[in-house]
Design a protein around this motif. Structure first.
Motif, PDB file in Angstrom:
ATOM      1  N   TYR B  32     -11.484 -11.411   2.557  1.00  0.00           N
ATOM      2  CA  TYR B  32     -10.393 -10.747   3.269  1.00  0.00           C
ATOM      3  C   TYR B  32     -10.702 -10.472   4.731  1.00  0.00           C
ATOM      4  O   TYR B  32      -9.823 -10.024   5.471  1.00  0.00           O
ATOM      5  CB  TYR B  32     -10.060  -9.412   2.589  1.00  0.00           C
ATOM      6  CG  TYR B  32      -9.731  -9.541   1.127  1.00  0.00           C
ATOM      7  CD1 TYR B  32      -8.638 -10.303   0.708  1.00  0.00           C
ATOM      8  CD2 TYR B  32     -10.502  -8.905   0.161  1.00  0.00           C
ATOM      9  CE1 TYR B  32      -8.334 -10.419  -0.640  1.00  0.00           C
ATOM     10  CE2 TYR B  32     -10.205  -9.016  -1.181  1.00  0.00           C
ATOM     11  CZ  TYR B  32      -9.119  -9.777  -1.583  1.00  0.00           C
ATOM     12  OH  TYR B  32      -8.826  -9.886  -2.914  1.00  0.00           O
ATOM     13  N   LEU B  42      -8.851  -1.069   3.280  1.00  0.00           N
ATOM     14  CA  LEU B  42      -8.699  -2.487   2.969  1.00  0.00           C
ATOM     15  C   LEU B  42      -7.288  -2.782   2.506  1.00  0.00           C
ATOM     16  O   LEU B  42      -6.756  -2.121   1.632  1.00  0.00           O
ATOM     17  CB  LEU B  42      -9.670  -2.854   1.845  1.00  0.00           C
ATOM     18  CG  LEU B  42      -9.455  -4.243   1.233  1.00  0.00           C
ATOM     19  CD1 LEU B  42      -9.768  -5.328   2.241  1.00  0.00           C
ATOM     20  CD2 LEU B  42     -10.298  -4.397  -0.010  1.00  0.00           C
ATOM     21  N   GLN B  44      -5.138  -6.104   0.949  1.00  0.00           N
ATOM     22  CA  GLN B  44      -5.285  -7.481   0.505  1.00  0.00           C
ATOM     23  C   GLN B  44      -4.957  -8.397   1.673  1.00  0.00           C
ATOM     24  O   GLN B  44      -4.287  -8.003   2.612  1.00  0.00           O
ATOM     25  CB  GLN B  44      -4.306  -7.762  -0.639  1.00  0.00           C
ATOM     26  CG  GLN B  44      -4.479  -6.851  -1.831  1.00  0.00           C
ATOM     27  CD  GLN B  44      -5.276  -7.487  -2.938  1.00  0.00           C
ATOM     28  OE1 GLN B  44      -5.458  -8.682  -2.945  1.00  0.00           O
ATOM     29  NE2 GLN B  44      -5.776  -6.678  -3.842  1.00  0.00           N
ATOM     30  N   PRO B 195      -2.217   9.788   5.377  1.00  0.00           N
ATOM     31  CA  PRO B 195      -1.276   9.167   4.438  1.00  0.00           C
ATOM     32  C   PRO B 195      -1.122   9.882   3.114  1.00  0.00           C
ATOM     33  O   PRO B 195      -0.234   9.543   2.347  1.00  0.00           O
ATOM     34  CB  PRO B 195      -1.868   7.765   4.236  1.00  0.00           C
ATOM     35  CG  PRO B 195      -3.313   7.911   4.565  1.00  0.00           C
ATOM     36  CD  PRO B 195      -3.407   8.978   5.614  1.00  0.00           C
ATOM     37  N   MET B 200      -6.947  11.629   4.620  1.00  0.00           N
ATOM     38  CA  MET B 200      -7.101  10.186   4.641  1.00  0.00           C
ATOM     39  C   MET B 200      -7.422   9.646   3.253  1.00  0.00           C
ATOM     40  O   MET B 200      -8.223  10.215   2.518  1.00  0.00           O
ATOM     41  CB  MET B 200      -8.230   9.795   5.600  1.00  0.00           C
ATOM     42  CG  MET B 200      -7.842   9.826   7.061  1.00  0.00           C
ATOM     43  SD  MET B 200      -6.417   8.776   7.479  1.00  0.00           S
ATOM     44  CE  MET B 200      -7.107   7.138   7.228  1.00  0.00           C
ATOM     45  N   ARG B 202      -9.160   6.815   0.880  1.00  0.00           N
ATOM     46  CA  ARG B 202     -10.363   5.998   0.991  1.00  0.00           C
ATOM     47  C   ARG B 202     -10.023   4.510   1.005  1.00  0.00           C
ATOM     48  O   ARG B 202     -10.649   3.727   1.703  1.00  0.00           O
ATOM     49  CB  ARG B 202     -11.250   6.286  -0.225  1.00  0.00           C
ATOM     50  CG  ARG B 202     -12.453   5.382  -0.331  1.00  0.00           C
ATOM     51  CD  ARG B 202     -13.041   5.389  -1.743  1.00  0.00           C
ATOM     52  NE  ARG B 202     -14.249   4.590  -1.777  1.00  0.00           N
ATOM     53  CZ  ARG B 202     -15.489   5.091  -1.822  1.00  0.00           C
ATOM     54  NH1 ARG B 202     -15.661   6.367  -1.861  1.00  0.00           N
ATOM     55  NH2 ARG B 202     -16.531   4.298  -1.828  1.00  0.00           N
ATOM     56  N   TYR B 204      -6.982   1.156   0.012  1.00  0.00           N
ATOM     57  CA  TYR B 204      -5.587   0.746  -0.109  1.00  0.00           C
ATOM     58  C   TYR B 204      -5.015   1.190  -1.449  1.00  0.00           C
ATOM     59  O   TYR B 204      -3.862   1.634  -1.531  1.00  0.00           O
ATOM     60  CB  TYR B 204      -5.521  -0.775   0.044  1.00  0.00           C
ATOM     61  CG  TYR B 204      -4.160  -1.381  -0.163  1.00  0.00           C
ATOM     62  CD1 TYR B 204      -3.114  -1.135   0.731  1.00  0.00           C
ATOM     63  CD2 TYR B 204      -3.921  -2.212  -1.245  1.00  0.00           C
ATOM     64  CE1 TYR B 204      -1.868  -1.704   0.533  1.00  0.00           C
ATOM     65  CE2 TYR B 204      -2.680  -2.799  -1.444  1.00  0.00           C
ATOM     66  CZ  TYR B 204      -1.653  -2.536  -0.558  1.00  0.00           C
ATOM     67  OH  TYR B 204      -0.426  -3.105  -0.757  1.00  0.00           O
ATOM     68  N   LEU B 205      -5.816   1.093  -2.494  1.00  0.00           N
ATOM     69  CA  LEU B 205      -5.398   1.582  -3.814  1.00  0.00           C
ATOM     70  C   LEU B 205      -4.940   3.039  -3.738  1.00  0.00           C
ATOM     71  O   LEU B 205      -3.837   3.386  -4.163  1.00  0.00           O
ATOM     72  CB  LEU B 205      -6.571   1.436  -4.795  1.00  0.00           C
ATOM     73  CG  LEU B 205      -6.507   2.190  -6.121  1.00  0.00           C
ATOM     74  CD1 LEU B 205      -5.295   1.777  -6.940  1.00  0.00           C
ATOM     75  CD2 LEU B 205      -7.793   1.975  -6.923  1.00  0.00           C
ATOM     76  N   GLU B 206      -5.774   3.909  -3.153  1.00  0.00           N
ATOM     77  CA  GLU B 206      -5.417   5.329  -3.087  1.00  0.00           C
ATOM     78  C   GLU B 206      -4.235   5.542  -2.147  1.00  0.00           C
ATOM     79  O   GLU B 206      -3.335   6.338  -2.425  1.00  0.00           O
ATOM     80  CB  GLU B 206      -6.619   6.152  -2.620  1.00  0.00           C
ATOM     81  CG  GLU B 206      -6.341   7.653  -2.649  1.00  0.00           C
ATOM     82  CD  GLU B 206      -7.508   8.490  -2.131  1.00  0.00           C
ATOM     83  OE1 GLU B 206      -8.578   7.924  -1.843  1.00  0.00           O
ATOM     84  OE2 GLU B 206      -7.328   9.715  -2.000  1.00  0.00           O
ATOM     85  N   HIS B 208      -1.817   3.513  -1.570  1.00  0.00           N
ATOM     86  CA  HIS B 208      -0.588   3.038  -2.192  1.00  0.00           C
ATOM     87  C   HIS B 208      -0.120   4.026  -3.263  1.00  0.00           C
ATOM     88  O   HIS B 208       1.081   4.273  -3.415  1.00  0.00           O
ATOM     89  CB  HIS B 208      -0.820   1.647  -2.786  1.00  0.00           C
ATOM     90  CG  HIS B 208       0.408   0.801  -2.842  1.00  0.00           C
ATOM     91  ND1 HIS B 208       1.643   1.296  -3.186  1.00  0.00           N
ATOM     92  CD2 HIS B 208       0.603  -0.520  -2.578  1.00  0.00           C
ATOM     93  CE1 HIS B 208       2.540   0.316  -3.152  1.00  0.00           C
ATOM     94  NE2 HIS B 208       1.937  -0.795  -2.775  1.00  0.00           N
ATOM     95  N   VAL B 209      -1.070   4.600  -3.992  1.00  0.00           N
ATOM     96  CA  VAL B 209      -0.710   5.650  -4.950  1.00  0.00           C
ATOM     97  C   VAL B 209      -0.023   6.806  -4.220  1.00  0.00           C
ATOM     98  O   VAL B 209       0.909   7.419  -4.726  1.00  0.00           O
ATOM     99  CB  VAL B 209      -1.974   6.136  -5.701  1.00  0.00           C
ATOM    100  CG1 VAL B 209      -1.706   7.448  -6.435  1.00  0.00           C
ATOM    101  CG2 VAL B 209      -2.461   5.070  -6.684  1.00  0.00           C
TER     102      VAL B 209
END
Lengths: 361, 361
Positions: B32, B42, B44, B195, B200, B202, B204-206, B208-209
């Motif tokens: 990536y 990060l 994708q 966000p 902050m 950590r 992209y997963l967090e 997006h949640v």
């Protein structure tokens, strides 16, 4: 001759401003005083139920005998977890002052409250802006038999999943004490971030609506950062944030984790699977749907019969009596929420063996 | 002789670092590239579905003919609301540059996309960090028959209920255009706040949640600030934030408003009552409960048959085909979510009269 270009005058009392203020601020300031600069939002006067002031005029919640009568005896409370009123302390920039303050709170509770009634139990305050000092406080008093939990104000610069807090979690796990998180003062003093995910709240109303967002963020952060893999016995309970957001969060975490699990490779289970072992919610204040069955459906989604524990928030203005649980709940579920879940979680005696006020079983 | 104490060297490509990196970062950076400094988390690779790159190698989503074939024809999409890929723009500190950029986006869409297929419709980008300029952009292009909405990135310094945005809302209401809010880049550049409600994220997963927390905060702020009393025809739709949080938010707002209504005296109805007239949600990405009936119960709680509108998020990696709607949904509800609700909301023809790709009814 002299001209002084900076002389600070003031008014004797904020009441002197009233003739010059339009409504609704005239009434607000007459009743509640000026909004405090440390939060910038209006809180109800001390946030107290009007009838909770003890007969001697001391502050609500400051008299053990009065609380015993007005809360414990009246509502048949077997154990009351005392949680104090210092939720601003973790926003104080001076960690030494904050640490001294929470220790004083804890010692005062042990000296003035616990001897008054066997039903009083306590949560141990810590100033988590200094994790090493907080861990020392847990080691100092965590072995006291009436200390059932560690108490966090939600006010923090850093999300609670960060390894910065690991010394606290090691100590809490060592003493087998769950950590309660109570709303603090996001946006005030040290407190990063603002109290809602969109920034500062305008009012206490909006701030209070937003508490659940903070708990969603902290729950996601704790789970996704892998805190419960690092500390497999650590447990949290979330106070005053509502409940109906938890199914959403569990399902969204699971859905996204399936596509992005390389970003949390330390997780050994689906994110939602950590909830049952590590997270509890308290009841007050409860959401109020127009259709009662909707709340019962939510109860089923989050397994309220295991995860939900009653809290009154006495003596605050939005106090919930045990009768505030939704009608339509089974007797079994009601007993679990009012007693059994908390007894299991805090290691208290099972229901039929709960002691009376003199400690007799 | 000279000693130079500051000489900036670099590597020819980030690949040169790979031999020195441990896993999992070696694989991540090889696949990536480095995490971008503007977000620090990060994402994708471009966030794209691997199969959406057009045959000529141009970026996913950049070829109208390819999109027509891969999305519109394959899934029987009657109208596709083009929403672009510039969600960082409202985080740019220079409002003039941002305004120029969104105007260029809009003109490019009108020139290159709308003529290609009658099924393409568009959302109008605005740089809401300059509300007056954003209002001018709405006046410039809001009358175009294929402009169906105004498009906000969620990235903002100020919650959207603030009167700062009133010029935009006046213009949107004047042109009868609903405003779509799409996740932006909270925490990057201008973007206040972080966000999530805890700070902050950590990963992209967090992050997006956490999008749903931002939407909860914005929905509460819009309603409690009285935007819908100031602009009774104004409407919003929230994209990519999930749905199962909405019942919680409506019920918590109502419960707290009952005790604190003096803090939002401009409201003429319960907070939840503004939702049906002013707020819509889109489907993608949907929460994934383990029990399908739980999602159907949530659908009923938020009146999904009126409030929910299908979105695919094409060509992003987490694309949802129309078949992603939960099984067990009635045919009527499915039709409303896949077509009727959006047709009503955007003023498009009713289902039986939808045109084919040449615009024939």
């Amino acid at each position: 001759m002299i001209i002084d270009c900076d002389v600070h005058h003031t008014r004797k009392h904020v009441r002197e401003l009233l003739p010059y203020l339009p409504e609704p601020w005239k009434t607000e300031i007459a009743k509640y005083g000026e909004r405090k600069m440390n939060a910038g939002i209006l809180q109800q006067e001390g946030g107290m139920r009007w009838d909770t002031q003890p007969p001697d005029g001391s502050p609500p919640g400051s008299d053990p005998a009065h609380m015993r009568e007005q809360l414990l005896d009246r509502y048949n409370i077997a154990y009351a977890l005392l949680s104090g009123s210092g939720h601003h302390i973790t926003a104080i920039p001076d960690p030494d002052y904050a640490t001294a303050l929470v220790s004083a709170w804890n010692d005062h509770t042990i000296a003035h409250w616990l001897p008054q009634d066997r039903r009083f139990k306590m949560s141990l305050w810590v100033a988590h802006q200094d994790p090493a000092a907080a861990a020392r406080e847990i080691d100092r008093l965590g072995g006291h038999p009436d200390v059932l939990a560690v108490w966090f104000s939600s006010t923090t610069r850093i999300p609670f999943g960060h390894r910065w807090f690991d010394p606290i979690y090691e100590a809490a796990q060592r003493h087998n004490l769950p950590i309660g998180i109570h709303p603090g003062q996001g946006g005030a003093m040290l407190a990063q971030p603002a109290p809602t995910a969109a920034g500062m709240a305008r009012s206490y109303l909006e701030w209070h609506v937003g508490v659940s967002q903070l708990y969603m963020a902290q729950t996601a952060n704790l789970i996704l950062e892998g805190v419960f893999e690092r500390f497999p016995q650590l447990r949290f309970f979330l106070v005053e944030g509502g409940i109906a957001w938890l199914p959403h969060l569990m399902w969204r975490m699971d859905a996204h984790f399936k596509g992005l699990r390389q970003q949390a490779p330390w997780l050994k289970r689906l994110p939602s699977e950590y909830v049952a072992d590590h997270i509890r919610l308290t009841t007050q204040p409860m959401e109020e749907p127009r259709q009662a069955r909707h709340l019962l459906q939510i109860f089923e989604m989050l397994d309220a019969e295991r995860l939900l524990m009653y809290a009154s928030d006495y003596p605050h203005w939005d106090f919930d009596a045990p009768t505030a649980l939704p009608s339509g709940l089974s007797a079994h579920a009601r007993e679990r929420i009012l007693y059994d879940n908390a007894a299991d979680f805090f290691g208290l005696p099972a229901r039929l063996r709960a002691p009376d006020r003199e400690g007799r079983v």
